[in-house]
Design an enzyme around this catalytic site. Structure first.
Site, PDB file in Angstrom:
ATOM      1  N   ASP A 187      -2.767  -5.063   0.634  1.00  0.00           N
ATOM      2  CA  ASP A 187      -2.106  -6.577   0.730  1.00  0.00           C
ATOM      3  C   ASP A 187      -2.771  -6.948   2.428  1.00  0.00           C
ATOM      4  OD1 ASP A 187      -1.018  -4.518   2.318  1.00  0.00           O
ATOM      5  OD2 ASP A 187       1.222  -5.185   1.995  1.00  0.00           O
ATOM      6  N   MET A 221       1.005  -1.247  -0.005  1.00  0.00           N
ATOM      7  CA  MET A 221       0.031   0.174   0.022  1.00  0.00           C
ATOM      8  C   MET A 221       0.892   1.310   0.005  1.00  0.00           C
ATOM      9  SD  MET A 221      -2.890  -1.152   2.629  1.00  0.00           S
ATOM     10  CE  MET A 221      -4.091   0.373   2.362  1.00  0.00           C
ATOM     11  N   HIS A 222       0.097   2.524  -0.216  1.00  0.00           N
ATOM     12  CA  HIS A 222       0.692   3.802   0.039  1.00  0.00           C
ATOM     13  C   HIS A 222       1.781   4.249  -1.025  1.00  0.00           C
ATOM     14  CE1 HIS A 222      -1.158   2.889   3.826  1.00  0.00           C
ATOM     15  NE2 HIS A 222      -0.245   2.093   4.142  1.00  0.00           N
TER      16      HIS A 222
END
Length: 493
Positions: free
Chosen positions: A234, A77-78
């Site tokens: 995830d 992520m991110h």
């Protein structure tokens, strides 16, 4: 058959499941990180595509994929993948464990005072939006050329289906999503000089996001035109993979990062404790997480530093025993920390080394340090009420019975090991593909796996851990200012 692709930090995993959801085959391809400066963490997205091609080639050697009916995506992520008007990469992707944008977090919350109410989260350097403010300040020429910002797995989706699409669980980690409404927030985008035009279309994780393009299908050896599900970040994908979809279901993940995760029926933010409140991959469900940045990554670091395989380190520890006395404590802040400290400058360290310290002692301290950090995260999750009675373990670290025993003692909770728990997010992605294809109900597809072992808290081990956990909790406050001063000295001019 359905395919789950999990774009991780250290590798891409592909899992093939059968009509009943059973794992038929799996393959992976490694990835490497780049750290050009202290706190920086980057990857070349083209390496993600190369890893996808390699993993699918390995999967085809194990199983015929001509009958594949759908694909699901999960991923780290991110990350910020920056594209120009022709969807060409402008620079390497800035990843989730990059800590350079600490100052920009304060600037973001100042620019939009309702940030925490809209996003449900404290602005942290790992999230996507502060990275864009850093780019605007330090790489203005690149920022001016940005026409699209994608998350890592969604850049992979762009290669697969030819359209920019994201989904709720991953988008929740950008600080651009209105979490309660499950839509992009114009106010948060404006705070980073972006607009809705820069954002991908949003779907739920169980929806079809597009269909596999003919050129991508030919490159991967897959049937053209099959649906690609929205998928998940995830951790939400990992939750789907173990059936953690009902309110109160919880797990602990020992992946590269470490997570304590609990599903919720509604939006329950707690930004003051650095708890993450995100959308789940399933419609109408949310979840909360306590996140540490270096879990299995800490053991992998020790293996590299000592020139010893992880399995050999764990075997040495088994011989030495878990309840041995000693004062050695490890802070697992190798990439900074999130819950509960929110400190990108925090660093890892050993405390209590002596000339009698053995390699097994260091391994034990690393496993304990990660467990202590996750115990702090569990405390943060429960601070607003709601007891989490037990946790299912997933991720590569869940293969270690010793680590699960330490976790059970440190968290004072039973830790459940499941059959196939190490498959993780890729299995959840395959399940989301099955749901998107309409091939089963939520209850049928997201069943809980069989329990392989149940690790109850061991009172003797808990007693041995207690003084080291007390020391662990005193170390960060004692070192916090020194961490910050060190990073300031090392920062690039």
């Amino acid at each position: 058959m359905h395919l789950g692709l999990d774009l991780g930090t250290s590798g891409l995993k592909a899992v093939l499941t059968g009509d009943a959801g059973q794992v038929l085959a799996q393959a992976s391809a490694p990835l490497t990180l780049s750290h050009p400066h202290p706190l920086w963490s980057e990857q070349d997205p083209e390496a993600w595509w190369d890893a996808t091609v390699a993993a699918l080639a390995a999967l085809r050697r194990q199983h015929d994929l001509s009958g594949l009916r759908g694909i699901g995506l999960a991923g780290q992520m991110h990350g910020a993948v920056l594209l120009d008007g022709a969807d060409q990469l402008l620079r390497p992707a800035i990843l989730w464990n990059d800590g350079r944008s600490q100052a920009e977090c304060a600037a973001l919350e100042a620019a939009e005072p309702r940030s925490r109410a809209i996003t449900g989260n404290l602005a942290m350097p790992g999230f996507t939006a502060p990275k864009l403010l850093w780019l605007r300040r330090h790489e203005p020429a690149i920022f001016a050329r940005i026409r699209r910002v994608l998350l890592p797995k969604d850049w992979l989706r762009l290669r697969l289906v030819g359209e920019a699409v994201s989904e709720m669980s991953d988008a929740a980690g950008t600080l651009w999503l209105d979490l309660a409404a499950r839509r992009w927030s114009p106010e948060m985008l404006a705070a980073t000089d972006l607009s809705l035009n820069h954002m991908p279309r949003l779907v739920e994780g169980t929806e079809v996001s597009g269909r596999l393009r003919a050129d991508a299908a030919a490159r991967l050896g897959l049937p053209a035109g099959i649906p690609v599900a929205g998928g998940a970040g995830d951790n939400a994908a990992g939750a789907v993979g173990i059936g953690c979809v009902a309110p109160g279901d919880a797990f602990v993940s020992l992946g590269t990062s470490g997570v304590v995760f609990v599903s919720d029926s509604g939006f329950r933010p707690d930004p003051g404790r650095a708890v993450h409140a995100f959308c789940h991959a399933l419609p109408g469900i949310w979840h909360r997480m306590a996140v540490i940045l270096s879990a299995a990554a800490s053991l992998a670091w020790l293996a590299r530093a000592t020139g010893t395989a992880e399995a050999a380190l764990l075997a040495e520890l088994d011989q030495a025993g878990l309840a041995a006395p000693g004062r050695l404590v490890f802070l697992p802040y190798l990439s900074g920390e999130r819950t509960p400290h929110n400190d990108a400058a925090a660093a890892g360290c050993f405390f209590g080394l002596t000339d009698a310290t053995s390699r097994a002692d260091m391994t034990r301290a690393v496993l304990e340090g990660v467990a202590f950090a996750l115990a702090d995260g569990l405390d943060a999750l429960q601070a607003q009420g709601g007891h989490i009675p037990a946790l299912t373990a997933i991720g590569g670290g869940a293969r270690s019975a010793a680590w699960l025993r330490i976790l059970a003692a440190a968290l004072d909770r039973p830790i459940l090991a499941t059959e196939g728990g190490e498959v993780g997010p890729a299995l959840g992605a395959a399940r989301l593909a099955r749901l998107a294809c309409g091939e089963g109900s939520l209850a049928e597809v997201c069943s809980k796996p069989a329990i392989a072992a149940r690790h109850e808290p061991d009172p003797a081990l808990a007693e041995a851990l207690a003084p080291r956990r007390q020391a662990y909790r005193r170390l960060y406050p004692a070192l916090r200012d020194l961490f910050a001063e060190t990073v300031e000295r090392e920062a690039p001019a």
